[in-house]
Design a protein around this motif. Structure first.
Motif, short mmCIF file in Angstrom:
data_model
loop_
_atom_site.label_atom_id
_atom_site.label_comp_id
_atom_site.label_asym_id
_atom_site.label_seq_id
_atom_site.Cartn_x
_atom_site.Cartn_y
_atom_site.Cartn_z
N GLU A 1 -10.53 10.20 19.87
CA GLU A 1 -11.26 9.04 20.39
C GLU A 1 -12.48 9.50 21.19
OE1 GLU A 1 -10.24 5.74 20.08
OE2 GLU A 1 -11.66 4.83 21.47
N ARG B 1 -15.61 2.70 33.00
CA ARG B 1 -14.19 2.48 33.28
C ARG B 1 -14.06 1.23 34.14
NH1 ARG B 1 -10.87 3.53 30.41
NH2 ARG B 1 -10.49 5.75 30.51
N TYR C 1 -6.51 0.66 32.50
CA TYR C 1 -6.77 1.52 31.34
C TYR C 1 -7.60 0.68 30.38
CZ TYR C 1 -5.97 5.22 27.85
OH TYR C 1 -6.13 6.23 26.93
N ASN D 1 -12.04 -0.19 29.31
CA ASN D 1 -13.45 0.11 29.52
C ASN D 1 -14.29 -1.08 29.12
OD1 ASN D 1 -14.92 0.49 26.78
ND2 ASN D 1 -12.99 1.63 26.47
O1 LIG Z 1 -10.30 5.48 27.68
C1 LIG Z 1 -10.72 4.43 27.12
O2 LIG Z 1 -11.30 3.54 27.73
C2 LIG Z 1 -10.52 4.24 25.63
C3 LIG Z 1 -11.47 4.99 24.81
C4 LIG Z 1 -12.83 4.59 24.62
C5 LIG Z 1 -13.59 5.71 24.52
C6 LIG Z 1 -12.79 6.80 24.82
O3 LIG Z 1 -13.10 8.00 24.86
O4 LIG Z 1 -11.53 6.39 25.12
#
Ligand SMILES: O=C(O)C[C@H]1C=CC(=O)O1
Length: 95
Positions: free
Chosen positions: A27, A45, A50, A52
């Motif tokens: 990811e 973030r 958890y 984004n």
């Molecule tokens: O951690 C997250 O928010 C989820 C996701 C989106 C990009 C990434 O690297 O992880």
């Protein structure tokens, strides 16, 4: 075309830790590739979650769909997608 995408991640607690680590690593690499290419403009973030909030600049709805559908964490995400338009009070675009 600009979009705000809120991604909420819920990886099952019983997912194999190796699969989890490998999926999160894929990811991250996929996200970096799209950021370098200019389509994934911002990723923030959301404090204490958890989740984004991301801004995408893509050519079409279909392209955004393709990007999101191919996120390695897609099976574990819930998303809220908001198309964005210019605000008339934005001094960056005022004439
Ligand atoms: O951690 C997250 O928010 C989820 C996701 C989106 C990009 C990434 O690297 O992880």
């Amino acid at each position: 075309m600009l979009y705000a995408v809120k991604m909420d991640v819920a990886i099952p607690r019983d997912l194999d830790p190796e699969v989890r680590a490998e999926t999160v690593a894929r990811e991250k690499a996929y996200s970096h590739e799209l950021q370098r290419g200019g389509e994934w403009v911002h990723i923030w973030r959301m404090v204490g979650q958890y989740s984004n909030l991301s801004i995408f600049d893509v050519a079409s709805n279909e392209r955004l769909h393709e990007i999101l559908w191919n996120l390695p964490l897609f099976p574990y995400m819930t998303m809220e997608i908001t198309p964005l338009a210019q605000h008339p009070s934005d001094i960056a675009v005022e004439s």
